[in-house]
Design an enzyme around this catalytic site. Structure first.
Site, PDB file in Angstrom:
ATOM      1  N   GLU A 134       0.884  -1.035  -0.240  1.00 45.67           N
ATOM      2  CA  GLU A 134      -0.057   0.052  -0.045  1.00 45.67           C
ATOM      3  C   GLU A 134       0.937   1.449  -0.134  1.00 45.67           C
ATOM      4  O   GLU A 134       0.399   2.566  -0.824  1.00 45.67           O
ATOM      5  CB  GLU A 134      -0.558   0.123   1.331  1.00 45.67           C
ATOM      6  CG  GLU A 134      -2.002  -1.257   1.768  1.00 45.67           C
ATOM      7  CD  GLU A 134      -2.891  -0.584   0.759  1.00 45.67           C
ATOM      8  OE1 GLU A 134      -2.915  -1.268  -0.849  1.00 45.67           O
ATOM      9  OE2 GLU A 134      -3.905  -1.228   0.573  1.00 45.67           O
ATOM     10  N   THR A 187      -6.210   6.575  -5.428  1.00 40.36           N
ATOM     11  CA  THR A 187      -6.098   6.633  -3.860  1.00 40.36           C
ATOM     12  C   THR A 187      -4.509   7.478  -3.625  1.00 40.36           C
ATOM     13  O   THR A 187      -4.625   8.692  -2.618  1.00 40.36           O
ATOM     14  CB  THR A 187      -5.448   5.344  -2.996  1.00 40.36           C
ATOM     15  OG1 THR A 187      -6.901   4.061  -3.197  1.00 40.36           O
ATOM     16  CG2 THR A 187      -5.530   5.372  -1.206  1.00 40.36           C
TER      17      THR A 187
HETATM   18  N1  HSE Z   1      -8.803   4.814   3.873  1.00 40.55           N
HETATM   19  C1  HSE Z   1      -7.610   4.767   2.620  1.00 40.55           C
HETATM   20  C2  HSE Z   1      -8.514   6.096   2.172  1.00 40.55           C
HETATM   21  C3  HSE Z   1      -8.719   3.641   1.847  1.00 40.55           C
HETATM   22  O1  HSE Z   1      -9.977   6.192   2.739  1.00 40.55           O
HETATM   23  O2  HSE Z   1      -7.584   6.956   0.960  1.00 40.55           O
HETATM   24  C4  HSE Z   1      -7.862   2.973  -0.093  1.00 40.55           C
HETATM   25  O3  HSE Z   1      -8.909   2.181  -0.275  1.00 40.55           O
END
Ligand code: HSE
Length: 316
Positions: A134, A187
């Site tokens: 990630e 993201t």
């Molecule tokens: N918690 C993360 C965000 C998840 O909302 O940026 C990304 O899929």
């Protein structure tokens, strides 16, 4: 000639993270969709990606730039520095969809590599390694997709250092309508629009809702769960990145959805219901709204499901 090492194939599910008030600390695994990764031990040390399929040629093939490759590199560094792993990644999930696609590849790769090397790592160790994927995918090692992708169910991550994972109960009658509009949101982009500081009153309200959500899951009270899935901090910043989102949400709420919100960083949108037929009706509404907004996509009705697992072992 040395005997060919067996391929081990693992599956990791799509995930819906944040779930309203649980930004970066709450997520669930879906039952149906996901990614598959094959791993086998190699003579040469390090990680090589031999194939990536289902990504339309968009994902990097270099291990150090690919979430599956990076996660397995982290695994080797920490637990098997002399060993080597070859990977084949089969994407079942769309990229930039908000369904935890990058995390699913990393988790499937880790589970397959762990089995190929016979390490038997604990779920929390795999989650920690998957977070490295990630980090290269979006610049933040958020755990809320990879934790449910490994553990399955609904997972709360109350602490990062050291990592703590709490599996919450899942009401059996909880159904999700999941719709991925035909646009993508990275993201990284969806994090840039977020505020670096949040007013105290909004933080207090969000904490209250997260507490309510945990209570709702423990008591199996779907109406309370719906009440808890409200996010006045992150969602308003991201709604504008998803054409048709606010209309789709309003239409779902009007039609009696328990809740409707953005899955992860979007654009996938989820609506909750207490039965399959209600979820199917909500899916039809999501489809209609996003089609009207010019971003028709794909959807499904699903439930919370199990985490990543080995699905087969192949001798070729
Ligand atoms: N918690 C993360 C965000 C998840 O909302 O940026 C990304 O899929």
């Amino acid at each position: 000639m040395s005997k060919p090492r067996p391929w081990i194939e693992a599956f990791a599910p799509a995930t819906v993270s944040n779930l309203g008030p649980g930004f970066d600390c709450l997520g669930l695994a879906l039952r149906g969709p996901g990614d598959r990764v094959r791993a086998r031990r190699s003579e040469a040390p390090g990680v090589r990606i031999l194939a990536v399929e289902g990504d339309g040629g968009k994902l990097p093939r270099e291990a150090e730039k690919n979430t599956a490759g990076v996660a397995v590199q982290a695994l080797l560094r920490k637990h098997a520095p002399e060993d080597g792993i070859e990977l084949e990644v089969h994407k079942g999930l769309p990229l930039g969809s908000g369904l935890g696609s990058s995390g699913a590849s990393a988790c499937a790769a880790l589970v397959a590599a762990d089995a190929a090397l016979g390490l038997g790592l604990a779920p929390a160790q795999l989650v920690d390694l998957a977070r490295e994927g990630e980090r290269i995918a979006c610049g933040a090692a958020h755990p809320d997709n990879v934790a449910p992708a490994i553990l399955g169910g609904v997972v709360l991550i109350p602490q990062l250092e050291p990592l703590r994972l709490i599996t919450l109960p899942t009401p059996l009658d909880l159904w999700l309508a999941i719709y991925t509009p035909g646009c993508s949101v990275s993201t990284a982009e969806a994090r840039v629009v977020l505020p670096s500081h949040v007013p105290l009153a909004a933080t207090v309200q969000q904490a209250g809702r997260l507490g309510l959500l945990v209570h709702a899951l423990h008591t199996g009270d779907l109406a309370l769960l719906g009440e808890a899935i409200v996010d006045e901090i992150v969602e308003p910043c991201r709604a504008g990145l998803i054409p048709g989102y606010l209309d789709a949400k309003a239409a779902c709420c009007e039609a009696g959805a328990l809740a409707c919100s953005i899955s992860g960083s979007g654009p996938t949108t989820f609506a909750l219901a207490g039965s399959r037929s209600r979820a199917e009706a909500l899916l039809a509404i999501l489809e209609e709204c996003f089609t009207l907004a010019g971003v028709p996509g794909k959807g499904l009705v699903d439930q919370v499901g199990p985490g990543a697992r080995v699905v087969s072992s192949l001798l070729h």
